[in-house]
Design a protein around this motif. Structure first.
Motif, short mmCIF file in Angstrom:
data_model
loop_
_atom_site.label_atom_id
_atom_site.label_comp_id
_atom_site.label_asym_id
_atom_site.label_seq_id
_atom_site.Cartn_x
_atom_site.Cartn_y
_atom_site.Cartn_z
N UNK A 120 7.28 -0.95 -46.80
CA UNK A 120 5.85 -0.59 -47.13
C UNK A 120 5.51 0.29 -48.34
N UNK A 121 4.85 -0.21 -49.27
CA UNK A 121 4.86 0.43 -50.53
C UNK A 121 3.37 0.60 -51.11
N UNK A 122 2.85 1.72 -51.66
CA UNK A 122 1.83 2.01 -52.20
C UNK A 122 1.68 1.12 -53.74
N UNK A 123 0.63 0.50 -53.95
CA UNK A 123 0.65 -0.29 -55.30
C UNK A 123 0.00 0.73 -56.22
N UNK A 124 0.82 1.08 -57.34
CA UNK A 124 0.57 1.70 -58.36
C UNK A 124 0.04 0.95 -59.59
N UNK A 125 0.19 -0.46 -59.53
CA UNK A 125 -0.43 -1.12 -60.48
C UNK A 125 -0.80 -2.54 -59.89
N UNK A 126 -1.89 -3.18 -60.41
CA UNK A 126 -2.04 -4.38 -59.78
C UNK A 126 -2.56 -5.27 -60.88
N UNK A 139 -4.25 0.98 -51.95
CA UNK A 139 -3.60 -0.46 -51.55
C UNK A 139 -2.23 -0.40 -51.18
N UNK A 140 -1.91 -1.20 -50.04
CA UNK A 140 -0.64 -1.01 -49.75
C UNK A 140 -0.10 -2.65 -49.89
N UNK A 141 1.27 -2.55 -49.95
CA UNK A 141 2.04 -4.06 -50.05
C UNK A 141 3.01 -3.98 -48.95
N UNK A 142 3.11 -4.54 -48.13
CA UNK A 142 4.12 -4.69 -46.92
C UNK A 142 5.26 -5.70 -47.21
#
Length: 98
Positions: free
Chosen positions: A92-98, A2-5
């Motif tokens: 842009x970031x990779x989600x490491x926790x959600x 998952x990616x967070x922009x």
């Protein structure tokens, strides 16, 4: 993964917040939410008028494909016209926790 922009920006001189928020809802409903891999989108505003938009994507490729088409899409032109493009900062970031 998952990616967070993230996208930070100010509005162009003379654009009212209420008018921008209408354009923002439109770009989300008519463009972003219809793109492959879209999960969620939030919009926030700081005390000094800077906006922060976050978009959660299923993959980095989904995010990249959407941004590649964003500036040419008819559904996004009002939104783009309201933003002071000289103030845009994105990440842009990779989600490491959600």
């Amino acid at each position: 993964m998952s990616t967070l922009e993230t996208i930070r920006f100010h509005l162009r001189e003379g654009v009212a917040d209420a008018d921008f928020l209408e354009l923002n809802r439109s770009v989300e409903n008519d463009y972003m939410a219809k793109r492959p891999g879209f999960v969620a989108r939030t919009t926030a505003r700081s005390a000094d008028g800077e906006y922060l938009v976050t978009v959660h994507w299923k993959t980095a490729e989904d995010a990249e494909a959407t941004i590649a088409a964003f500036f040419g899409a008819p559904e996004t032109q009002g939104f783009i016209g309201a933003v002071d493009v000289s103030t845009v900062q994105s990440g842009r970031y990779e989600l490491v926790e959600h």
